[in-house]
Design an enzyme around this catalytic site. Sequence first.
Site, PDB file in Angstrom:
ATOM      1  N   GLU A 210       2.000  -7.917   5.998  1.00  0.00           N
ATOM      2  CA  GLU A 210       1.768  -7.516   4.608  1.00  0.00           C
ATOM      3  C   GLU A 210       2.441  -8.451   3.613  1.00  0.00           C
ATOM      4  O   GLU A 210       2.595  -8.125   2.440  1.00  0.00           O
ATOM      5  CB  GLU A 210       2.236  -6.069   4.405  1.00  0.00           C
ATOM      6  CG  GLU A 210       1.485  -5.123   5.335  1.00  0.00           C
ATOM      7  CD  GLU A 210       1.838  -3.668   5.138  1.00  0.00           C
ATOM      8  OE1 GLU A 210       2.692  -3.372   4.283  1.00  0.00           O
ATOM      9  OE2 GLU A 210       1.247  -2.825   5.839  1.00  0.00           O
ATOM     10  N   LYS A 343      -4.570   7.118   1.694  1.00  0.00           N
ATOM     11  CA  LYS A 343      -5.248   5.989   2.345  1.00  0.00           C
ATOM     12  C   LYS A 343      -6.687   6.416   2.591  1.00  0.00           C
ATOM     13  O   LYS A 343      -6.929   7.350   3.364  1.00  0.00           O
ATOM     14  CB  LYS A 343      -4.582   5.660   3.683  1.00  0.00           C
ATOM     15  CG  LYS A 343      -3.186   5.060   3.563  1.00  0.00           C
ATOM     16  CD  LYS A 343      -2.567   4.922   4.945  1.00  0.00           C
ATOM     17  CE  LYS A 343      -1.302   4.087   4.911  1.00  0.00           C
ATOM     18  NZ  LYS A 343      -0.566   4.167   6.197  1.00  0.00           N
TER      19      LYS A 343
END
Length: 434
Positions: A210, A343
Site C-alpha cells: 500500500e 469496503k
Amino acid sequence: MAMQKIFAREILDSRGNPTVEVDLHTAKGRFRAAVPSGASTGIYEALELRDGDKSRYLGKGVLKAVEHINKTLGPALLEKKLSVVDQEKVDKFMIELDGTENKSKFGANAILGVSLAVCKAGAAEKGVPLYRHIADLAGNHDLVLPVPAFNVINGGSHAGNKLAMQEFMILPVGASSFREAMRIGAEVYHHLKGVIKAKYGKDATNVGDEGGFAPNILENNEALELLKTAIQAAGYPDKVVIGMDVAASEFHRNGKYDLDFKSPDDPARHITGQKLGELYKSFIKNYPVVSIEDPFDQDDWATWTSFLSGVDIQIVGDDLTVTNPKRIAQAVEKKACNCLLLKVNQIGSVTESIQACKLAQSNGWGVMVSHRSGETEDTFIADLVVGLCTGQIKTGAPCRSERLAKYNQLMRIEEALGDKAVFAGRKFRNPKAK
C-alpha cells in the site's frame, strides 16, 4: 436509460493478481469499473470467486466470474431493461439472481463489477458528477471531503517484516482543506523515509503493498516512535494524529494473540486479549493515537466490548463487521466498536454498501471508507466517500499510482466544489455534527 452492452474481462491488480473489470455501454458512452481484492480478509466477507486452476495465475484467475457476467448477469440485465439510474433495482435483481447468502454463485467480484459500472453510468445519465449521484442514492444533501488516513508503515500480512500490526497511519486532521491534508501527509511521509533510512539503512525504505515503508522492526511501539519523530521533523505535531489497523485476527491463536506470529510458533509467548488491550492503552497514553481498527479477533466479541467501554478513541470494525448489515447490527447491540470500515467488495454491491454506511451512521458510529491492498486505477471510492459524507478515507500512502489515483480524484472533487467544499478536519468521526 437502458443498458446496451455489458462486457467483462480479466485484468491485473496492483499485486499482479487477476481481478474483474466491467465495461457497461449506454447511449451516453462507456462506463468502466474494476474490482479490488484484499490480502487479510475477514471470514464473513462475501465470496470473491477465484478459478482455483493452479496451472494459471497460481489458481487466482477470475475467468469464472468474468464468464458469469458475460454469459448470465449481463444478458439477464439487458433483457430486464432496467434503467442505470435505478441502482437499487439493478443490485437487487443481481443479488436475487445469485440467490446465495454470500454471493457465492456468481462471486461478489462479478456482482460488484457490474454494480460499480451501473453507478457510474447512472451519474452520467443524470448529468451529475458521480459523488453527487451517490449522495442522492444515500439521501444526502451535503458533501464532505474526508480526512485521508495514510498508511505509512506496513506490517502484518502486508509486509515481509516482523511487525505484527498491519498498518500505522497518519491523519492530517489539522489541515484546512483536503489539498493541504495531502501536502502535510506527503511531507511527513518523506520525512519518515529519511528517519527510517538514517536508522535502519536504505533497504528499510522499500515500500509495501500500500505504499508504506516496511522496516524490519518487531516492536509495535517502535513504529509509533518513528511516526512521532517524522511528524515532529515535518513540523506538524499539532496537525497530525495517528491511526492503526492491527488486523488482530491474523495473529489470533487458540483464544490468545501472538505478537511475533511471523516466527516459528511458541505458545509460551501468546498473550490474552486483556493484555493486548493494556498494550493499546499504553499506545493511546504515549502517542497521539485516535483510531484503532480490528484490535481483536473477529469473533472475540467480549474483549471488543470490554475494551470499547474503557477508551474514548475511535475503534473501527473491519474483519469484525465486514460491511455486512447483520454483523453491524450485532456489533451495535454488543457495543463492540464505534466506527465501520466500509469496503465495497466485502459486501459486493453499491446499494448494500450505502445501506451498511447508513445503518452505522444512524447508530452514532463513524464510517471510514477503505481501499483493499490489491487495488486498481479505479477511483470509485473517492466519489463514494464524498457522497456518503463519512469524513474519513484510507487508501494507502501518498505513493504508488493505484493509491494516488483515489487521492488525486479527491483533490479534483474539492477543486470542482470550489467554495462549497467542506473538509471534515478534526470532525472526521462525525462530520455532519453542527
